[in-house]
Design an enzyme around this catalytic site. Structure first.
Site, PDB file in Angstrom:
ATOM      1  CD  GLU A  11       2.956  -0.455   7.861  1.00  0.00           C
ATOM      2  OE1 GLU A  11       3.162  -0.350   9.089  1.00  0.00           O
ATOM      3  OE2 GLU A  11       3.027   0.520   7.081  1.00  0.00           O
TER       4      GLU A  11
ATOM      5  CG  ASP B 133      -0.277  -0.145   2.531  1.00  0.00           C
ATOM      6  OD1 ASP B 133       0.771  -0.811   2.598  1.00  0.00           O
ATOM      7  OD2 ASP B 133      -0.781   0.410   3.531  1.00  0.00           O
TER       8      ASP B 133
END
Length: 392
Positions: A141, A83
């Site tokens: 995350e 991400d």
């Protein structure tokens, strides 16, 4: 030819391709748990290298390589993230982000690309080792509760549980090609703090007829500084910071509501729980004493990140074999957070750093960047750590 030299040679051979992969991912960033195109791109690459992948936690991927040199129950997992962050990139590069307001400002594009390269190397050497390597590409995350937690709830590794989980993360403070490692407690827990003070608003010229929510919240903010300076045990690092203060009044209007938002970080789980109670008590009591009402919401974030001392020592010795002792540095504790801490609660874990070679391009900044030559070490080192562990 020795294994380390084989891996170094393959890392150099594939460096240009790994850099190209990184640039593609960097140009097409996706926010947490929305990494659909990134996941599809990574999966396609891995399948081109002969790996089978399965989707995990919605937009994550797990690939597994089993050595063919014999039977072994030994297993290691390597993890990278997918991400990006809600940051507008300021770098003027051909591979800058094409998505307005979204950027890989924490190096996850680097981590994923290096793990793809490492996966290719490990797959090509599968006849040389026994045991299993899990390659985990994790979503989310950057957003609570964290993709790591979702993966653990899904029992991502199934019956083939790893003896150790390893993660590599870039760090601008380290030089190009350097790595950093620290046994034991390394990174802080992190919680989000939301406090609302409410009362009767009104004209700024008649404060006696109102509840001054701005003054009340100001007292709350000042009083809460006592949490780290007076309540926290002196030997436990503690940070309480507020970065948002919203009072939507006017020059002559006292608002009926004031909101602050902040973060609480520490290195001890027992003190963390106690501090939450103290924050609530101070805020409510101060506001109430000034005639206002107060609500406190504390969203628990990632736990303290703990590197297993034995495994950290072992991986550190492998790093020195591969890179040379001078390139392996001892790290100081950091008050930043990392959802890899969830893995470290379930398995022996090692979270280490890879220097970017660009100390002025800080993590989470719109100017973040790396010297792409570090991906030579970033690709070869995870492969070396995994195979060294399985062959020991």
């Amino acid at each position: 030819m020795q294994l380390a030299e084989i891996i170094r040679k393959k890392s150099a051979q594939y460096l240009d391709e790994v850099i190209a992969i990184r640039r593609h991912i960097h140009m097409h960033p996706e926010l947490s748990f929305r990494e659909h195109e990134t996941s599809a791109f990574v999966k396609k690459r891995l399948e081109e290298y002969g790996l089978d992948c399965k989707t995990v936690a919605g937009t994550g991927l797990l690939a597994t390589i089993t050595g063919k040199a014999g039977r072994s129950s030994k297993c290691i997992a390597l993890r990278a993230e997918l991400d990006a962050l809600p940051v507008t990139e300021k770098n003027d590069l051909p591979w800058r982000s094409l998505v307005p307001g979204v950027m890989h400002a924490c190096g996850h594009d680097v981590h994923a690309s290096c793990l793809i390269g490492a996966a290719r190397i490990i797959k090509e050497l599968e006849d040389e080792f026994t045991g299993t390597v899990h390659l985990l590409f994790q979503p989310g995350e950057e957003t609570l509760p964290g993709g790591a937690k979702k993966l653990l709830e899904e029992k991502v590794f199934g019956n083939n549980q790893p003896s150790v989980v390893i993660a590599q993360h870039v760090l601008p403070e380290l030089g190009a090609g350097e790595t950093g490692i620290r046994p034991g407690v390394y990174m802080a827990s992190g919680d989000e703090i939301y406090i609302t003070v409410s009362g009767k608003g009104g004209h700024g010229a008649t404060p006696d007829k109102t509840v001054d929510t701005v003054a009340a919240m100001s007292h709350v903010v000042v009083a809460l500084q006592q949490v780290s300076s007076r309540f926290a045990p002196p030997h436990i690092p503690t940070v309480l910071s507020f970065g948002k203060f919203i009072a939507n009044g006017a020059t002559n209007v006292i608002p009926g509501e004031v909101i602050i938002e902040g973060t609480f970080r520490t290195m001890d789980e027992e003190w963390r729980a106690e501090a939450h109670e103290i924050i609530n008590r101070i805020a409510v009591n101060i506001a109430t004493s000034l005639g206002a009402s107060c609500s406190v919401e504390i969203r628990k974030g990632y736990p303290v990140l703990y590197n297993d001392p034995g495994m950290t020592s072992l991986m550190g010795s492998y790093m020195k074999e591969y890179l040379g002792s001078r390139k392996v540095k001892d790290l100081q504790i950091r008050m930043t957070t990392e959802d890899f801490a969830w893995f470290a609660r379930e398995y022996p874990a090692v979270f280490y750093r890879l220097g970017t070679g660009m100390p002025d391009r800080l993590l989470h900044s719109p100017e973040f960047d790396i010297d792409e030559q570090i991906m030579l070490e970033g690709t070869g080192l995870p492969a070396w750590l995994a195979l060294s562990f399985l062959l020991q």
